[in-house]
Enzyme design. Structure first.
Site, PDB file in Angstrom:
ATOM      1  CB  SER A 170      -0.954  -0.032   1.190  1.00  0.00           C
ATOM      2  OG  SER A 170      -1.986   0.912   1.047  1.00  0.00           O
ATOM      3  CG  ASP A 200      -6.018  -2.856  -4.289  1.00  0.00           C
ATOM      4  OD1 ASP A 200      -6.825  -2.049  -3.775  1.00  0.00           O
ATOM      5  OD2 ASP A 200      -4.796  -2.811  -4.111  1.00  0.00           O
ATOM      6  CG  HIS A 238      -5.413  -2.572  -0.299  1.00  0.00           C
ATOM      7  ND1 HIS A 238      -4.711  -2.112  -1.394  1.00  0.00           N
ATOM      8  CD2 HIS A 238      -4.896  -1.896   0.762  1.00  0.00           C
ATOM      9  CE1 HIS A 238      -3.823  -1.211  -1.023  1.00  0.00           C
ATOM     10  NE2 HIS A 238      -3.907  -1.068   0.286  1.00  0.00           N
TER      11      HIS A 238
END
Length: 693
Positions: A548, A629, A661
């Site tokens: 991320s 995602d 994600h």
């Protein structure tokens, strides 16, 4: 686990039992978790049912549990089960033709039991069963406004809502009164729990009604974070139509509202709220509603004239002491989630909350135990049941005494890490000078075979956390577990640079408009500190990994001098170009962190764009991305991989079509670990070491 692992591997981690935070029964003698019951005195536990469709268990008496069973057709049955042995009794008390979740109950003064749960509804407020819902003939989706999609789902006109009902007793058995549930939010245009991660913590039941949090329906949820607290007065919880919700007013605070909790007396509510309506990581303030029937009056704990708040921490979960004179709250502090005690009246909270002794690690849940006669005792005698995890233990239950430093271990699934072959001696922490006039904290996890007397040097594995307003805490994870990397033969360092939570709001906010600035320089200082102060670490064989925002930082590092210090990099669901941030779903995030929209402040997005330095990319890199995602679309991973391949930089692409994600499916997680460990081991030399051993 009853057998000690010879080595802590991804297989061992994923096969280990997983326990939810424990919830005590009314007497505090038994604890309910997952779908089991633990006897506090003996430490023994029993399985309630082997039915894989059972979930959401709650206490409905001293020795009775209510849980939900949702079958393959999406129908949910309420089941009551006695925990008495050897022949516990169970029976059905009602069936709803839709999936239900987030079950919560509360005994009312009448003797009945109020219940609330959540379910999916259509625009008319009617229950929706996705298994039997009419399927459209076309897969087309048409939108004329935001929100188009969220987390891993394309948005539709379906939304979550809270339903209420009541349980009564007939012939010694509980029954669902009226055999029905009522939509508490019908006709309101409100939705709760708040997606995508809202659960039963988003609402609470009191003797006078329901409180819940919901997004402001007048604001675009893609660009604003504002959620408000509402109160619905209910007397019997059998009312066929809920009264209109009444908003709780908090002048000057317009951000997220979270974790509302009724006092035992039922007239007060404590909850948290943020200030900014466009910042998901603003400091949470602890708020009191002194009288829920007067929602226009609220009081803030540790309020200051400048509005910043006196206590520089972010309270999260809340529990009331047994006589309602104290509150217990959890909050992050220096890489741990800690437990604190304070008076329940803001005017009496003249000192910052008192820290309560808990096991090493992080608190993930806590409850105040009921004891006979406790209603007449002072709250310094409150006893807390605490659920926690740590970097070496995936579930720990203990008893804490706020009035003393006593904390007694009740149960640990891994025998405090021993069943994993792990020990507390592997965990350490360091502080080093950051890029400015401040120090930065980092966790260190060494291999279980590590010996200070040995001349062996271990390659460095630097893990960079996401968020960016997040932190590496002394807590367990099955997605990014430092011990997995340490047991491969690395010294793992997990720094918490500028932007990390738990080190003060100023430190956290300093990443705004500064994504590749101070945080990157902090990581450079971390690497240099390791070189100079940790002789057991071989920084010439270092690797770095992140997901991320951590993936952004991996790609940023690729184009900077620090990138040449690492033998290999791993980027999971990372950012290739900050100019693509408007392909995300929660637009309030880039609006805040880049201090404006892309069209109003393009320079801020360009300044920290990793793609701007793609000509410098040279370190071997593994790219991982998932097609579900929607926070960071899969094209970010594809673009980064394409650049690396075009430049002839050694690289590999791993894609999961069915993950979001996070990688959550066990088999996918095994592949993830196989590819990640294989990649870093190849370039760090660990692979050759393992072959030679």
């Amino acid at each position: 686990m009853t057998v000690t692992a010879t080595k802590f591997t991804p297989e061992v981690m994923l096969s280990a039992p997983r326990r939810s935070p424990g919830v005590p029964n009314p007497s505090g003698k038994l604890v309910l978790y997952t779908i089991r019951v633990l006897d506090i005195e003996s430490g023994n536990s029993e399985l309630l049912t082997e039915d894989p469709e059972a979930g959401c268990p709650v206490w409905v008496g001293e020795e009775k549990v209510l849980y939900l069973k949702t079958d393959s057709r999406g129908n949910t049955t309420f089941i009551v089960r006695s925990v008495k042995s050897p022949e516990p009794e169970s029976y059905d008390i009602g069936k709803i033709n839709a999936p239900l979740s987030d079950l919560k109950v509360k005994k009312l003064p009448s003797g009945n039991i109020a219940l609330a749960c959540s379910a999916l509804v259509n625009p008319d407020g009617e229950l929706v069963n996705p298994e039997t819902d009419k399927k459209p003939l076309s897969s087309a989706k048409v939108y004329t406004s935001l929100f188009v999609r969220h987390w891993d789902t394309w948005n539709s006109d379906r939304k979550r809502s809270i339903f209420y009902g009541a349980l009564g007793e007939e012939d010694g058995k509980l029954v669902l009164l009226g055999n029905t549930l009522t939509n508490a939010l019908g006709g309101t245009n409100l939705s709760s729990p708040v997606p995508p991660f809202g659960d039963s913590a988003d609402f609470d039941i009191g003797p006078s009604g329901l409180v819940f949090v919901a997004k402001d329906p007048e604001l675009d949820p893609a660009t604003y974070t504002k959620t408000d607290l509402y109160f619905i007065p209910l007397k019997t919880f059998t009312e066929p139509q809920a009264p209109a919700p009444r908003i709780i007013k908090t002048p000057g605070l317009e951000g997220y509202s979270q974790t509302p909790v009724f006092s035992h007396c039922g007239t007060k509510v404590a909850f948290t709220r943020m200030h900014s309506r466009q910042y998901e990581s603003d400091k949470t303030r602890l708020i009191l509603v002194p009288d829920i029937n007067n929602p226009d009056v609220t009081e803030e704990f540790y309020a200051t004239e400048d509005g910043a708040g006196g206590w520089d921490s972010r309270p999260e979960a809340i529990a009331w002491g047994l006589d309602d004179s104290h509150l217990y709250v959890s909050a992050e502090f220096h890489g741990r989630r800690m437990l604190f005690q304070l008076p329940s009246t803001p005017s009496k909270a003249t000192q910052f909350p008192k820290l309560i002794e808990t096991p090493k690690g992080s608190v993930v849940g806590f409850s105040v135990l009921h004891r006979p006669g406790s209603e007449t005792t002072v709250t310094t005698a409150d006893i807390l049941f605490v659920s926690s995890t740590s970097l070496i233990d995936n579930s720990c239950y203990s008893i804490a005494h706020p009035g003393t430093l006593e904390c007694r271990l009740i149960s640990s699934t891994s025998k405090e890490g021993k069943s994993f072959g792990l020990s507390r001696s592997q965990v350490d922490s360091i502080w080093f000078s950051g890029a400015g006039d401040y120090d930065v904290h980092a966790w260190v996890v060494r291999p279980s075979t590590f010996s200070k007397d040995s001349k062996k040097k271990y390659p460095l594995a630097m893990l960079i956390h996401g968020g960016p307003q997040g932190a590496w805490n002394d807590s367990w994870s099955t997605r990014w577990n430092p011990a997995v990397f340490a047991e491969q033969g690395y010294v793992v360092v997990c720094p918490n640079p500028t932007g990390s939570t738990g080190y003060g709001q100023d430190f956290e906010d300093a990443i705004t408009g500064n994504w590749g600035g101070r945080p990157y320089q902090d990581l450079v200082r971390c690497f240099e500190w390791i070189e100079q102060n940790m002789p057991e670490v071989d920084t010439d064989r270092a690797v770095a990994l992140g997901a991320s925002y951590g993936g952004f930082m991996i790609n940023w590092i690729q184009g900077q001098p620090l990138g040449r210090k690492f033998k290999a990099l791993v980027c999971h669901d990372g950012v290739f170009s900050t100019l693509n941030q408007w392909a995300t779903e929660e637009l309030f995030f880039p609006i805040h962190d880049f201090e404006g929209t892309l069209y109003e402040n393009r320079a801020a997005y360009e300044k920290w764009d990793p793609a701007r330095f793609a000509n410098e990319w040279a370190t071997p890199e593994l790219i991982i991305h998932s097609e579900l995602d929607y926070r960071l679309p899969v094209t970010e991973g594809l673009a980064a991989f394409n650049v690396l391949q075009a430049k002839k930089v050694p690289s590999k692409l791993l894609v999961f079509p069915d993950e979001n994600h996070w990688v959550l499916k066990p088999e996918n997680s095994l592949v993830w670990h196989r590819e990640v460990l294989g990649w870093i081991n190849k370039y760090s030399g660990v692979e050759e070491e393992q072959k030679s051993n």
